[in-house]
Design a protein around this motif. Structure first.
Motif, PDB file in Angstrom:
ATOM      1  N   VAL A  10     -17.095   2.953   4.684  1.00 41.66           N
ATOM      2  CA  VAL A  10     -16.095   2.760   3.639  1.00 41.66           C
ATOM      3  C   VAL A  10     -15.557   1.337   3.683  1.00 41.66           C
ATOM      4  O   VAL A  10     -15.583   0.682   4.728  1.00 41.66           O
ATOM      5  N   ARG A  11     -15.081   0.885   2.557  1.00 39.20           N
ATOM      6  CA  ARG A  11     -14.455  -0.431   2.456  1.00 39.20           C
ATOM      7  C   ARG A  11     -12.966  -0.266   2.753  1.00 39.20           C
ATOM      8  O   ARG A  11     -12.314   0.612   2.207  1.00 39.20           O
ATOM      9  N   ASN A  12     -12.448  -1.100   3.625  1.00 38.78           N
ATOM     10  CA  ASN A  12     -11.046  -1.033   4.017  1.00 38.78           C
ATOM     11  C   ASN A  12     -10.315  -2.262   3.492  1.00 38.78           C
ATOM     12  O   ASN A  12     -10.524  -3.374   3.968  1.00 38.78           O
ATOM     13  N   LYS A  13      -9.467  -2.056   2.501  1.00 39.07           N
ATOM     14  CA  LYS A  13      -8.672  -3.148   1.921  1.00 39.07           C
ATOM     15  C   LYS A  13      -7.393  -3.304   2.743  1.00 39.07           C
ATOM     16  O   LYS A  13      -6.712  -2.317   3.031  1.00 39.07           O
ATOM     17  N   SER A  33      -7.766  -8.717   2.146  1.00 42.10           N
ATOM     18  CA  SER A  33      -8.984  -8.862   2.933  1.00 42.10           C
ATOM     19  C   SER A  33      -9.739  -7.541   2.884  1.00 42.10           C
ATOM     20  O   SER A  33      -9.125  -6.472   2.807  1.00 42.10           O
ATOM     21  N   PHE A  34     -11.051  -7.610   2.937  1.00 42.55           N
ATOM     22  CA  PHE A  34     -11.877  -6.406   2.938  1.00 42.55           C
ATOM     23  C   PHE A  34     -12.730  -6.380   4.193  1.00 42.55           C
ATOM     24  O   PHE A  34     -13.249  -7.413   4.630  1.00 42.55           O
ATOM     25  N   SER A  35     -12.844  -5.212   4.773  1.00 40.86           N
ATOM     26  CA  SER A  35     -13.753  -5.008   5.895  1.00 40.86           C
ATOM     27  C   SER A  35     -14.424  -3.659   5.676  1.00 40.86           C
ATOM     28  O   SER A  35     -14.058  -2.914   4.763  1.00 40.86           O
ATOM     29  N   THR A  36     -15.399  -3.351   6.486  1.00 43.26           N
ATOM     30  CA  THR A  36     -16.037  -2.038   6.400  1.00 43.26           C
ATOM     31  C   THR A  36     -15.828  -1.303   7.708  1.00 43.26           C
ATOM     32  O   THR A  36     -15.643  -1.913   8.769  1.00 43.26           O
ATOM     33  N   SER A  39     -16.258   6.393   8.347  1.00 45.56           N
ATOM     34  CA  SER A  39     -15.261   7.408   8.008  1.00 45.56           C
ATOM     35  C   SER A  39     -15.117   8.468   9.097  1.00 45.56           C
ATOM     36  O   SER A  39     -14.414   9.456   8.902  1.00 45.56           O
ATOM     37  N   GLU A 112      -3.067  -1.178   5.067  1.00 42.27           N
ATOM     38  CA  GLU A 112      -4.502  -1.087   4.856  1.00 42.27           C
ATOM     39  C   GLU A 112      -4.827   0.322   4.377  1.00 42.27           C
ATOM     40  O   GLU A 112      -4.008   1.222   4.500  1.00 42.27           O
ATOM     41  N   GLU A 113      -6.011   0.484   3.830  1.00 42.29           N
ATOM     42  CA  GLU A 113      -6.391   1.800   3.326  1.00 42.29           C
ATOM     43  C   GLU A 113      -6.653   2.796   4.445  1.00 42.29           C
ATOM     44  O   GLU A 113      -6.303   3.962   4.335  1.00 42.29           O
TER      45      GLU A 113
END
Length: 170
Positions: A10-13, A33-36, A39, A112-113
């Motif tokens: 998943v992409r974590n904003k 910022s985005f990271s992966t 899950s 963050e998400e």
């Protein structure tokens, strides 16, 4: 591991503090910022919780943490790291005996998400979901932390303002 057990990537904003703030915070003081991440919690991580953040609180004290004033009461946010604050989250995966998938929790976390919680014993499990969960990011989530009141003398009156998210000594 069965095909259905393969964790999704998943992409974590995340909201990152660019640098210490002077005056009022501006949008330019932060960036996205985005990271992966996966899950599911990796098998070698025991006693941790993975959550998806649903509601994040933005409180007046956070302005003090955006500055580098060396105030011992408000440890500054490190520039280049996610801003942290109180929030409500739902457990996606857990290797901790006290939490299971689907539980709702409240505590400090990154803006963050998704968040891995390494010390879930600090999480407050939300048991009353008959009110909107967003209330726990406000008045229902507010708990007086002993460290915040430790320095107060007994003769002081403490006024708590839940609407403003602050506390003051009179």
């Amino acid at each position: 591991m069965a095909k259905d057990d393969v964790p999704e990537v998943v992409r974590n904003k995340r909201v990152i503090l660019r640098d210490y703030v002077t005056g009022f915070p501006k949008e330019s003081d932060m960036y996205i910022s985005f990271s992966t991440m996966t899950s599911k919690i990796p098998e070698n991580h025991k006693g941790v919780v993975l959550v998806t953040n649903l509601y994040l609180s933005c409180d007046p004290y956070m302005r003090l943490r955006m500055r580098n004033d060396q105030d011992p009461e408000f440890t500054p946010f490190p520039p280049g790291s996610p801003i942290t604050g109180f929030g409500v989250a739902q457990v996606l995966d857990s290797t901790h005996h006290g939490f299971q998938e689907g539980d709702f929790v409240w505590r400090t976390r990154g803006w963050e998400e998704y968040s891995f919680i390494a010390r879930p014993e600090r999480l407050f499990k939300i048991r009353h979901t008959d009110v909107p969960l967003s209330y726990y990011a406000g008045i229902l989530g507010f708990r007086i932390e002993s460290s915040a009141l430790r320095a107060l003398e007994k003769e002081h009156l403490v006024t708590l303002s839940f609407a403003l998210g602050g506390a003051r000594v009179v």
